[in-house]
Scaffold this motif. Structure first.
Motif, PDB file in Angstrom:
ATOM      1  N   ALA A   2     -18.346  21.077  55.218  1.00 25.49           N
ATOM      2  CA  ALA A   2     -19.407  20.390  55.672  1.00 25.49           C
ATOM      3  C   ALA A   2     -19.284  18.788  55.493  1.00 25.49           C
ATOM      4  CB  ALA A   2     -20.749  20.482  55.154  1.00 25.49           C
ATOM      5  N   GLY A   3     -17.988  18.340  55.606  1.00 24.22           N
ATOM      6  CA  GLY A   3     -17.523  16.714  55.546  1.00 24.22           C
ATOM      7  C   GLY A   3     -17.382  16.406  53.981  1.00 24.22           C
ATOM      8  N   ASN A   4     -17.598  17.389  53.309  1.00 21.47           N
ATOM      9  CA  ASN A   4     -17.204  16.879  51.859  1.00 21.47           C
ATOM     10  C   ASN A   4     -16.026  17.525  51.387  1.00 21.47           C
ATOM     11  OD1 ASN A   4     -19.777  15.907  51.261  1.00 21.47           O
ATOM     12  ND2 ASN A   4     -20.783  17.644  51.372  1.00 21.47           N
ATOM     13  N   PHE A   5     -15.296  16.828  50.186  1.00 21.06           N
ATOM     14  CA  PHE A   5     -14.042  17.034  49.797  1.00 21.06           C
ATOM     15  C   PHE A   5     -14.279  17.665  48.470  1.00 21.06           C
ATOM     16  CE2 PHE A   5     -10.309  15.809  47.156  1.00 21.06           C
ATOM     17  CZ  PHE A   5      -9.474  16.446  47.922  1.00 21.06           C
ATOM     18  N   TYR A   6     -13.770  18.818  48.197  1.00 16.10           N
ATOM     19  CA  TYR A   6     -13.838  19.474  46.536  1.00 16.10           C
ATOM     20  C   TYR A   6     -12.376  19.484  46.178  1.00 16.10           C
ATOM     21  CZ  TYR A   6     -18.558  20.225  48.425  1.00 16.10           C
ATOM     22  OH  TYR A   6     -19.707  20.180  48.929  1.00 16.10           O
ATOM     23  N   GLU A   7     -12.167  19.266  45.033  1.00 17.47           N
ATOM     24  CA  GLU A   7     -11.055  19.609  44.046  1.00 17.47           C
ATOM     25  C   GLU A   7     -11.063  19.892  42.660  1.00 17.47           C
ATOM     26  OE1 GLU A   7      -6.431  17.348  43.671  1.00 17.47           O
ATOM     27  OE2 GLU A   7      -8.418  16.178  43.663  1.00 17.47           O
ATOM     28  N   ASP A   8     -10.455  20.951  42.267  1.00 18.06           N
ATOM     29  CA  ASP A   8     -10.152  21.340  40.960  1.00 18.06           C
ATOM     30  C   ASP A   8      -8.809  20.916  40.540  1.00 18.06           C
ATOM     31  OD1 ASP A   8     -12.704  22.784  40.774  1.00 18.06           O
ATOM     32  OD2 ASP A   8     -11.904  24.653  41.204  1.00 18.06           O
ATOM     33  N   GLU A   9      -8.767  19.872  39.688  1.00 21.06           N
ATOM     34  CA  GLU A   9      -7.631  19.430  39.190  1.00 21.06           C
ATOM     35  C   GLU A   9      -7.299  20.051  37.853  1.00 21.06           C
ATOM     36  OE1 GLU A   9      -5.860  14.979  38.085  1.00 21.06           O
ATOM     37  OE2 GLU A   9      -7.296  15.131  39.532  1.00 21.06           O
ATOM     38  N   LEU A  10      -6.221  20.890  37.699  1.00 22.61           N
ATOM     39  CA  LEU A  10      -6.061  21.419  36.492  1.00 22.61           C
ATOM     40  C   LEU A  10      -4.465  21.001  36.048  1.00 22.61           C
ATOM     41  CD1 LEU A  10      -7.262  25.039  37.570  1.00 22.61           C
ATOM     42  CD2 LEU A  10      -8.741  23.084  36.435  1.00 22.61           C
ATOM     43  N   ASN A  11      -4.465  20.540  35.100  1.00 29.06           N
ATOM     44  CA  ASN A  11      -3.202  20.130  34.509  1.00 29.06           C
ATOM     45  C   ASN A  11      -2.466  21.174  33.581  1.00 29.06           C
ATOM     46  OD1 ASN A  11      -2.522  17.554  36.158  1.00 29.06           O
ATOM     47  ND2 ASN A  11      -4.478  16.794  35.142  1.00 29.06           N
ATOM     48  N   TYR A  12      -1.393  21.496  33.607  1.00 30.75           N
ATOM     49  CA  TYR A  12      -0.972  22.536  32.726  1.00 30.75           C
ATOM     50  C   TYR A  12       0.418  22.036  32.093  1.00 30.75           C
ATOM     51  CZ  TYR A  12      -4.203  26.046  34.371  1.00 30.75           C
ATOM     52  OH  TYR A  12      -5.410  26.938  34.622  1.00 30.75           O
ATOM     53  N   LEU A  13       0.878  22.563  31.086  1.00 25.99           N
ATOM     54  CA  LEU A  13       2.153  22.318  30.455  1.00 25.99           C
ATOM     55  C   LEU A  13       2.652  23.875  30.414  1.00 25.99           C
ATOM     56  CD1 LEU A  13       3.965  20.458  29.257  1.00 25.99           C
ATOM     57  CD2 LEU A  13       3.069  20.759  26.899  1.00 25.99           C
ATOM     58  N   SER A  14       3.638  24.084  31.031  1.00 24.26           N
ATOM     59  CA  SER A  14       4.492  25.376  30.822  1.00 24.26           C
ATOM     60  C   SER A  14       5.396  25.437  29.959  1.00 24.26           C
ATOM     61  CB  SER A  14       4.449  25.982  32.397  1.00 24.26           C
ATOM     62  OG  SER A  14       3.443  25.841  33.114  1.00 24.26           O
ATOM     63  N   ILE A  15       5.854  26.583  29.633  1.00 24.80           N
ATOM     64  CA  ILE A  15       6.967  27.167  28.826  1.00 24.80           C
ATOM     65  C   ILE A  15       7.737  28.171  29.453  1.00 24.80           C
ATOM     66  CG2 ILE A  15       8.269  27.451  26.750  1.00 24.80           C
ATOM     67  CD1 ILE A  15       5.585  26.321  25.236  1.00 24.80           C
ATOM     68  N   PRO A  16       8.614  28.188  30.626  1.00 23.52           N
ATOM     69  CA  PRO A  16       9.271  28.902  31.145  1.00 23.52           C
ATOM     70  C   PRO A  16      10.147  29.822  30.238  1.00 23.52           C
ATOM     71  CG  PRO A  16      10.294  26.744  32.052  1.00 23.52           C
ATOM     72  CD  PRO A  16       9.000  26.601  30.868  1.00 23.52           C
ATOM     73  N   LEU A  17      10.213  31.042  30.572  1.00 22.95           N
ATOM     74  CA  LEU A  17      11.236  32.004  29.755  1.00 22.95           C
ATOM     75  C   LEU A  17      12.148  32.816  30.714  1.00 22.95           C
ATOM     76  CD1 LEU A  17       8.905  33.062  27.027  1.00 22.95           C
ATOM     77  CD2 LEU A  17      10.686  31.287  26.778  1.00 22.95           C
ATOM     78  N   ASN A  18      12.975  32.269  31.418  1.00 21.72           N
ATOM     79  CA  ASN A  18      13.524  32.876  32.495  1.00 21.72           C
ATOM     80  C   ASN A  18      15.156  33.090  32.327  1.00 21.72           C
ATOM     81  OD1 ASN A  18      11.280  32.159  33.710  1.00 21.72           O
ATOM     82  ND2 ASN A  18      12.061  31.236  35.325  1.00 21.72           N
ATOM     83  N   ALA A  19      15.387  34.423  32.742  1.00 22.82           N
ATOM     84  CA  ALA A  19      16.861  34.631  32.768  1.00 22.82           C
ATOM     85  C   ALA A  19      17.444  34.085  34.158  1.00 22.82           C
ATOM     86  CB  ALA A  19      16.883  36.468  33.133  1.00 22.82           C
ATOM     87  N   ASN A  20      18.555  33.514  33.943  1.00 25.51           N
ATOM     88  CA  ASN A  20      19.108  32.653  34.991  1.00 25.51           C
ATOM     89  C   ASN A  20      20.572  33.166  35.461  1.00 25.51           C
ATOM     90  OD1 ASN A  20      19.203  30.604  36.773  1.00 25.51           O
ATOM     91  ND2 ASN A  20      19.760  29.080  35.340  1.00 25.51           N
ATOM     92  N   TRP A  21      20.699  33.698  36.665  1.00 26.73           N
ATOM     93  CA  TRP A  21      22.052  34.363  37.030  1.00 26.73           C
ATOM     94  C   TRP A  21      22.709  33.287  37.789  1.00 26.73           C
ATOM     95  CZ3 TRP A  21      22.811  37.043  42.261  1.00 26.73           C
ATOM     96  CH2 TRP A  21      23.852  37.672  42.274  1.00 26.73           C
ATOM     97  N   HIS A  22      23.844  33.153  37.336  1.00 27.53           N
ATOM     98  CA  HIS A  22      24.839  31.869  38.188  1.00 27.53           C
ATOM     99  C   HIS A  22      25.684  32.831  39.002  1.00 27.53           C
ATOM    100  CE1 HIS A  22      23.075  29.027  35.353  1.00 27.53           C
ATOM    101  NE2 HIS A  22      23.055  29.984  34.628  1.00 27.53           N
ATOM    102  N   PHE A  23      25.525  32.612  40.437  1.00 23.06           N
ATOM    103  CA  PHE A  23      26.786  33.219  41.309  1.00 23.06           C
ATOM    104  C   PHE A  23      27.461  32.465  42.063  1.00 23.06           C
ATOM    105  CE2 PHE A  23      22.191  32.903  43.281  1.00 23.06           C
ATOM    106  CZ  PHE A  23      22.658  33.020  44.382  1.00 23.06           C
ATOM    107  N   GLY A  24      28.165  32.807  42.976  1.00 23.16           N
ATOM    108  CA  GLY A  24      29.131  32.351  43.753  1.00 23.16           C
ATOM    109  C   GLY A  24      30.472  32.149  43.016  1.00 23.16           C
ATOM    110  N   SER A  25      31.495  31.877  43.840  1.00 19.57           N
ATOM    111  CA  SER A  25      32.807  31.718  43.308  1.00 19.57           C
ATOM    112  C   SER A  25      33.024  30.676  42.308  1.00 19.57           C
ATOM    113  CB  SER A  25      33.882  31.531  44.139  1.00 19.57           C
ATOM    114  OG  SER A  25      33.727  30.517  45.025  1.00 19.57           O
ATOM    115  N   THR A  26      32.262  29.672  42.290  1.00 24.16           N
ATOM    116  CA  THR A  26      32.346  28.489  41.320  1.00 24.16           C
ATOM    117  C   THR A  26      31.171  28.273  40.585  1.00 24.16           C
ATOM    118  OG1 THR A  26      31.368  26.913  43.081  1.00 24.16           O
ATOM    119  CG2 THR A  26      33.994  27.243  43.023  1.00 24.16           C
ATOM    120  N   ARG A  27      30.165  29.306  40.683  1.00 20.61           N
ATOM    121  CA  ARG A  27      28.575  29.518  40.011  1.00 20.61           C
ATOM    122  C   ARG A  27      27.896  28.239  40.065  1.00 20.61           C
ATOM    123  NH1 ARG A  27      32.019  33.072  39.600  1.00 20.61           N
ATOM    124  NH2 ARG A  27      32.546  34.625  37.553  1.00 20.61           N
TER     125      ARG A  27
END
Length: 201
Positions: free
Chosen positions: A85-110
């Motif tokens: 209805a012509g109005n603008f609404y925003e939830d501004e949520l700021n986060y600090l994340s700590i990813p814990l990821n397995a990382n697969w390196h592929f290709g002939s030169t990785r």
């Protein structure tokens, strides 16, 4: 025939010289910056995506030349935006994340990598914007912790043995409800495109 053979040898030598093969115990630090887009999802009425900037750094510890463990600190603007209805609404949520990821390196030169895992995120600030007015979202309305599933793909351009440039895309799917104000389940979700400098210690 001799020229073809010499060309193949030269190509193989070039590829070997540019290979990004890592030994066990190798550590890489990657400061990065990116453009992100996040929204809030409840399974029915989903929000528009909210553009932001992603900042942070990741660390890869290599177990061998194909696998590493990636973690770090990532600052993201999540939340949502809507127009009604012509109005603008925003939830501004700021986060600090700590990813814990397995990382697969592929290709002939990785040079390619595919990562996946979990990402605990901690809320650092929460604001509600209605048109030009901004107010703080009370702690009673939103969870201060969320857990997400993260995954992404990237390509590293080697500059020398100790430095490279990483281009990657990362995706975040919230697994835990961030809504404390009602029984409605709401999760964050989104993606980012990033550019980083890879520094091998």
């Amino acid at each position: 025939m001799k020229k073809v053979f010499l060309s193949l040898v030269a190509l193989a030598t070039f590829g070997f010289a540019n290979a990004q093969i890592k030994e066990k115990g190798t550590i890489e630090i990657t400061p990065k910056i990116g453009a992100s887009s996040f929204g809030e999802f409840n399974g029915n009425d989903n929000s528009d995506y909210n553009a932001g900037v992603e900042l942070g750094a990741t660390v890869d510890y290599y177990f061998n030349n194909r696998w590493s463990l990636r973690s770090g600190l990532i600052a993201d603007k999540m939340g949502s935006k809507n127009q009604f209805a012509g109005n603008f609404y925003e939830d501004e949520l700021n986060y600090l994340s700590i990813p814990l990821n397995a990382n697969w390196h592929f290709g002939s030169t990785r040079k390619w990598n595919l990562n996946f895992g979990l990402s605990p995120s901690f809320l650092t600030s929460a604001k509600f914007n209605e048109n030009a007015n901004t107010t703080d979202i009370p702690e009673s309305a939103i969870e201060s912790f969320q857990l997400g599933f993260t995954y992404g793909i990237g390509y590293k351009i080697g500059i020398n043995d100790k430095f490279g440039i990483l281009i990657d895309a990362q995706f975040f799917n919230g697994l835990t409800n961030i809504n404390k104000a009602s029984q409605e389940r709401i999760v964050n979700g989104g993606y980012s495109f990033n550019l980083g400098g890879v520094i091998q210690l």
